[in-house]
Structure formats: C-alpha cells, structure tokens
Design a protein around this motif. Sequence first.
Motif, mmCIF file in Angstrom:
data_model
loop_
_atom_site.group_PDB
_atom_site.id
_atom_site.type_symbol
_atom_site.label_atom_id
_atom_site.label_comp_id
_atom_site.label_asym_id
_atom_site.label_seq_id
_atom_site.Cartn_x
_atom_site.Cartn_y
_atom_site.Cartn_z
ATOM 1 N N UNK A 92 -4.856 -4.516 3.054
ATOM 2 C CA UNK A 92 -4.696 -4.313 1.611
ATOM 3 C C UNK A 92 -4.956 -5.653 0.925
ATOM 4 N N UNK A 93 -5.271 -5.611 -0.335
ATOM 5 C CA UNK A 93 -5.496 -6.834 -1.088
ATOM 6 C C UNK A 93 -4.848 -6.736 -2.460
ATOM 7 N N UNK A 140 -5.902 -11.532 -5.299
ATOM 8 C CA UNK A 140 -6.860 -12.404 -4.634
ATOM 9 C C UNK A 140 -6.548 -12.687 -3.184
ATOM 10 N N UNK A 141 -5.470 -12.079 -2.647
ATOM 11 C CA UNK A 141 -5.058 -12.276 -1.251
ATOM 12 C C UNK A 141 -5.236 -10.968 -0.492
ATOM 13 N N UNK A 142 -5.738 -11.070 0.733
ATOM 14 C CA UNK A 142 -5.913 -9.890 1.575
ATOM 15 C C UNK A 142 -5.037 -10.035 2.821
ATOM 16 N N UNK A 143 -4.327 -8.979 3.159
ATOM 17 C CA UNK A 143 -3.536 -8.953 4.376
ATOM 18 C C UNK A 143 -4.111 -7.896 5.309
ATOM 19 N N UNK A 144 -4.290 -8.260 6.573
ATOM 20 C CA UNK A 144 -4.801 -7.335 7.592
ATOM 21 C C UNK A 144 -3.858 -7.366 8.786
ATOM 22 N N UNK A 145 -3.681 -6.211 9.402
ATOM 23 C CA UNK A 145 -2.770 -6.106 10.541
ATOM 24 C C UNK A 145 -3.488 -5.454 11.715
ATOM 25 N N UNK A 146 -3.452 -6.102 12.863
ATOM 26 C CA UNK A 146 -3.904 -5.525 14.129
ATOM 27 C C UNK A 146 -2.675 -5.312 15.003
ATOM 28 N N UNK A 147 -2.565 -4.173 15.636
ATOM 29 C CA UNK A 147 -1.345 -3.850 16.356
ATOM 30 C C UNK A 147 -1.635 -3.429 17.780
ATOM 31 N N UNK A 151 0.921 -15.466 -5.480
ATOM 32 C CA UNK A 151 0.146 -14.283 -5.090
ATOM 33 C C UNK A 151 0.687 -13.691 -3.793
ATOM 34 N N UNK A 152 0.603 -12.380 -3.683
ATOM 35 C CA UNK A 152 1.051 -11.717 -2.463
ATOM 36 C C UNK A 152 0.287 -10.415 -2.282
ATOM 37 N N UNK A 153 0.278 -9.942 -1.045
ATOM 38 C CA UNK A 153 -0.327 -8.648 -0.719
ATOM 39 C C UNK A 153 0.506 -8.014 0.377
ATOM 40 N N UNK A 154 0.673 -6.697 0.313
ATOM 41 C CA UNK A 154 1.522 -5.986 1.278
ATOM 42 C C UNK A 154 0.811 -4.765 1.811
ATOM 43 N N UNK A 155 1.193 -4.362 3.010
ATOM 44 C CA UNK A 155 0.694 -3.140 3.609
ATOM 45 C C UNK A 155 1.762 -2.610 4.564
ATOM 46 N N UNK A 156 1.893 -1.297 4.637
ATOM 47 C CA UNK A 156 2.809 -0.669 5.581
ATOM 48 C C UNK A 156 1.999 -0.017 6.685
#
Length: 441
Positions: free
Chosen positions: A358-359, A362-369, A427-432
Amino acid sequence: MVSVTGLLVVALVLAPIAPSLAGAVPVPATGADRSAATRPSTAPSGLPASAPARPVASDRNTTEYLALDRSLETSRFGVATLDVGGSVSADGARTRSAYQTSWLREAFAAAGDNDTERRAVVLDGADRIDARIATLERRSDTALTRYNAGEITTQAYLRELAAISQAADSLRGAVSLLATYNSAAGQPVATERIATQKSRLLLLDGPVRDKLAAAMRGERDPIRVHVETTDEGVVLATIDRRGFTRRYVREASVPSARRPDGTDQFEATNDRIGAARDRFRELYPWTWSNRESTSIVAYQGEPFLYTASVYSVRVGHAHGTSRTYDLIAFLDGATRDVFREIQYKDLSRVPTIAADSNQSDGVRVSVNRTRSGGPMLVAATDEASGDPLIATVLIDGEPVGRTGTNGHRWVVAPRPTANVTVVRGDASASVTVFSDGAPTG
C-alpha cells in the motif's frame, strides 16, 4: 564412559545435493493453501505402528517444523531488554545448578581411592541431579500454567524461561561430570539414567532462551520474541540481528510426545539408528531432500541419548546459516514423534511470497510473508522513485524497530493477521496482511 555394545553411532557429512536458493524476493503463489495436517504415521517394514503423529507441519519449499498439537492458549510477543531482576534471577538459578558440579567434584576427590566411597558419591550425585532437574521442571510447568491463566505477563514468563534455561545449561555440566565419575567408579549408576537426565534438560533450555538471558544481562541488544503456548507446549521464535547475517531462530517443545517409560519401537528393529533416520525422513521430506550435512544420534556425546530412547537428527540444509547443522530434531522411541526441535535459518535464503502493499503520503509499504510465527519481510520505499527508505516499523501498532539502508526489516509474523505500518517523519503507510495462506514457493 561406554556406549551400548554393538551399536554404530552415525555421524555423516554429506556432499551438498541442492544449490543455495536466491535471496528473499516475491514468489508467485502456487494455489492451494499450505497443509498443516500431520503426516500419516506409517511404520517402516518391521516397525510397530505408533499413535497418531505429532504435527510436524509442511512449509512448502522450505523446512518442515514442529507445531503445537493442541488448541493454542496464547500467541503473543514479548521484548527482552536489560532487566536487573531477570538477570539476578537467571544468575541465581545458574549458581544453584553450578553448586551441583562443585559438590560432585569435591566429594569425589575427597573419596580418594576408596571404591566404596566413590560409588556412594556417584549415587548421591545422581540423586541430587535428579532432584534439581525435577525442581526446574516444576518451575517450568508452574510458569506455563500461570502464563496461560493470565496471572503473569509475557515479559515475566520470558524472565522465568531465561532463568530456568541458565540453570539447566549449568546443570548439564554436572551431568557430564557424573558420567565421567560413574565410569571411573565402575558404573554404579545405569547409563540409561544419566542419558535420561540429559534428555530431560533438552526441554528446559534452548537458543532463544539463551538470547533472552543475554539481553536481560545487557550483553546484547533487546530482542522481540514470539511466544506460542498450549497447556503443555511452547514455541519461541525471534530474529537474530547480530553480525552480518539476519537469522530466524525457533525452538519448539511438545512434552506429551515424549514417553520415557514406553517401549522403544526403534529398538525393536534390527537397525534402530536407521529406523530413526527413516522416521525423520518421513516427517521432514523437504529437509531430507535438501540436506547438506547430517548427523544421527551423536548429539552431546556419551552416554548417548538413544540409551534413553531419544534419537537426535541434525541436518544442515539449503536455507540454513553457516552452522553445520541448522535443524535439530529429537524423536522419542516410544511414540516415534518429535518432542523437541531447534531451527536456524538464513533470512537471505528463505523463500517468501508477496502478501500485499500500500502507499500513502509518498511512502510505500510492502510485505513478503511465509506463515504465522515464521519470518516476514517489511519493505519501505519512496512511492515515486522506488528508493529504499529508513523508516520505523509498527506491527499491530507496536514499534518493532527501523528498516535498514536497504529499506528492509525482518520480523516474526503474528497470528493470524498483521497490521503493518511504516513511518518516516510525518508520512506513513499501512497494510493489513494474512500471515498464513498460499504456500511459499
């Protein structure tokens, strides 16, 4: 010290049979969900069938792992940091166990060449060690019961585990000395009894617990530990950031899979070592197929654990660290199941799957699990340029550290979902994400 007559102790080092895999990158899902079902307990020819196997679960395209076999009581995180109370507790427990070694050494020396007195000292020493182990076992059981009941916090439970682990590690020296003196005194104590003492200590210490104790003494940076428990089982997992290699370290205990008074089914075959090896291969097919080094039953030396119907299998594999053996499993001869397991993994080699991204701002967060309780990679990047960002990482609202210059932070995945946030300035970005789902690889 003597081994059981006629038994061959196998300690093989095999040539690599599988190339090292690439670093952790997004891997397409292959479809069906990972199966956490237990493998069928199919006995090899000539081997009696046992009760249903304890759950050594499949984690596709990487090592299998010992899972807790009953409904979880807890699945939480705790942080171990400099803790004067915890350090004092651990040091006190270690000192009380170290006293057993000192007493045994002094008493045996005082007996001189008197064989009767030497044998009496060895017998008394064995009784003292049994009593001390029993005290630690009761302390461990009480701590788990209180933790599951909500009477103590995760931090307090980890403090207890660290203290018990330090005591058990110290007591292992007394057991080793007892074996030496027992041999010198004509073996008044059965080697099986000493091997049983060694096997009981397996459930009381471990590498994650050692790291807890080191953090509480201020000898290392604080560590965050994932704790899962049932009414009698415990799993501890953490990310070890010391040195240049990021490692996933996990230890699991399922005491009910150990039946010391049962009939050793491996011994009932013509090749007990081979039978234990075949059972491991059945439970850990990926691990066995990708092994790079193997040692069967030689763990900790004489008296060997198989004397007490415990069979150690140590394997180095393609996802492991620089250690010779990265997965250590202990099988019980009566149940033919794994009751204790330790794993180390090099996170640059662990296969992951892209969970979500998610972004915002201006920040993008990515998760690999990988899976719940397994390693999870969080990446923070600039939304426009894709450049890595140094950012604070929060898991379910709790700060767990900062990404490095590569924008990455490895964490242990909570169960069953994780809300992942990266924060850089305002700035922050979150994803569930779900920490379980399609298999890795």
